[in-house]
Design an enzyme around this catalytic site. Structure first.
Site, short mmCIF file in Angstrom:
data_model
loop_
_atom_site.label_atom_id
_atom_site.label_comp_id
_atom_site.label_asym_id
_atom_site.label_seq_id
_atom_site.Cartn_x
_atom_site.Cartn_y
_atom_site.Cartn_z
N ASN A 230 0.90 -1.16 0.00
CA ASN A 230 0.00 0.00 0.00
C ASN A 230 0.94 1.22 0.00
OD1 ASN A 230 -1.83 2.02 0.57
ND2 ASN A 230 -2.95 0.85 2.11
N LYS B 231 3.32 1.71 3.14
CA LYS B 231 2.64 1.75 4.45
C LYS B 231 3.19 0.69 5.40
CE LYS B 231 -2.16 1.65 6.20
NZ LYS B 231 -3.55 1.62 5.72
N1 CDV Z 1 -6.99 2.28 5.81
C1 CDV Z 1 -6.74 2.27 7.13
O1 CDV Z 1 -5.60 2.14 7.56
N2 CDV Z 1 -7.82 2.37 7.95
C2 CDV Z 1 -7.74 2.26 9.38
C3 CDV Z 1 -9.02 1.68 9.95
C4 CDV Z 1 -9.29 0.33 9.40
C5 CDV Z 1 -8.95 1.62 11.46
C6 CDV Z 1 -7.47 3.60 10.06
O2 CDV Z 1 -6.59 3.64 10.92
O3 CDV Z 1 -8.13 4.58 9.77
#
Ligand code: CDV
Length: 302
Positions: free
Chosen positions: A110, A127
């Site tokens: 990601n 990420k």
């Molecule tokens: N895409 C994300 O990383 N979403 C997370 C949700 C799933 C908790 C976030 O930290 O916003």
């Protein structure tokens, strides 16, 4: 040399499952042209900005999963975005699902890139904090399958010389962890570009739902202030294929103040003139890196 940048967080409303990549890219180009009309130097798109947020769905077929990934960037479908940015002389940050061939191995991250005003990719981030689960949870109203579709980033938290300053990236869940900001801050980062897809409902811990906006904003404000950095945070907002996302795109100053904020849950630019020199008050004045306590933590080695 002036170190003031006009920056747009390009919030996006939902992307439907039937929307094609060229259609999404047309939306991004439309936002980019609007940003240029506001004299923006840089536009920040969201996490996985080219597709709906597919980790919300269980997909069994690998070819179907891979259709949400980019094998090259720019690639045949994304080239028009890069061309338009270079033509307009506007920089951008783009979140996307990255398919990476590492010898024999195919890897999926990601990711996000920073693209300078001449169209050059000057930075890449993958990420680190992948939330959710790898198993299917049929009783949940939607899935959160980042742990199935991606592997954790392997590039650390790099900081790049770009736009006349020091720039880093974070992606969504990274923003909840103090060490993400700290790793950037200790390298002198002045500007953090961040995209996110945050559902309002947390199926396993619904008691946090009422606090979703608060925890989002709390994390950004603390990270900005404690490290003396600007943060440009861009949401995917609104109800996407049945999943309500919080929105709340915002720009946070090194003082920790929210200086611009989204007013809708749709496609919207959140714009602010960000003076990178404001970071000095907090980096040097309030939180000097040579503070003895930081040395005690063993975070500085020289
Ligand atoms: N895409 C994300 O990383 N979403 C997370 C949700 C799933 C908790 C976030 O930290 O916003």
């Amino acid at each position: 040399m002036p170190r003031t940048l006009t920056i747009a967080a390009a919030q996006m409303g939902p992307i439907t499952r039937s929307e094609t990549r060229p259609q999404v890219i047309e939306r991004l180009i439309g936002l980019m042209r609007q940003a240029k009309q506001h004299n923006c130097d840089l536009i920040v798109f969201t996490e996985c900005a080219l597709t709906p947020f597919f980790p919300h769905w269980w997909i069994a077929n690998q070819a179907e999963i891979d259709a949400y990934f980019e094998a090259t960037l720019p690639g045949p479908q994304t080239q028009p975005l890069f061309d338009e940015a270079a033509r307009l002389s506007i920089g951008f940050c783009l979140g996307y699902a990255e398919l990476h061939h590492d010898g024999e191995r195919t890897r999926r991250f990601n990711s996000a890139v920073i693209v300078e005003r001449d169209g050059r990719i000057v930075g890449r981030y993958r990420k680190v904090h992948l939330p959710g689960h790898a198993d299917q949870r049929p009783s949940n109203p939607f899935q959160n399958l980042e742990k199935r579709y991606f592997e954790p980033g392997n590039l650390g938290f790099p900081v790049f010389e770009a736009f006349g300053g020091k720039v880093g990236m974070l992606i969504c869940n990274d923003r909840r962890w103090p060490e993400s900001y700290r790793c950037l801050g200790l390298q002198g980062c002045e500007l953090v570009l961040l995209g996110y897809n945050t559902p309002r409902h947390f199926p396993e811990y619904p008691e946090t739902d009422r606090l979703a906006d608060f925890h989002h904003q709390l994390s950004l404000q603390a990270g900005a202030y404690q490290n003396g950095m600007w943060i440009v945070a861009t949401a995917k907002a609104g109800v996407e294929e049945g999943v309500e996302q919080i929105g709340g795109s915002m720009i946070v100053a090194p003082s920790g103040e929210v200086v611009a904020q989204a007013a809708t849950f749709g496609d919207e630019l959140v714009i602010h003139r960000c003076d990178l020199d404001l970071c000095r008050t907090y980096k040097e004045g309030v939180f000097p890196a040579r503070n003895r306590r930081v040395e005690h933590y063993g975070l500085l080695t020289e």
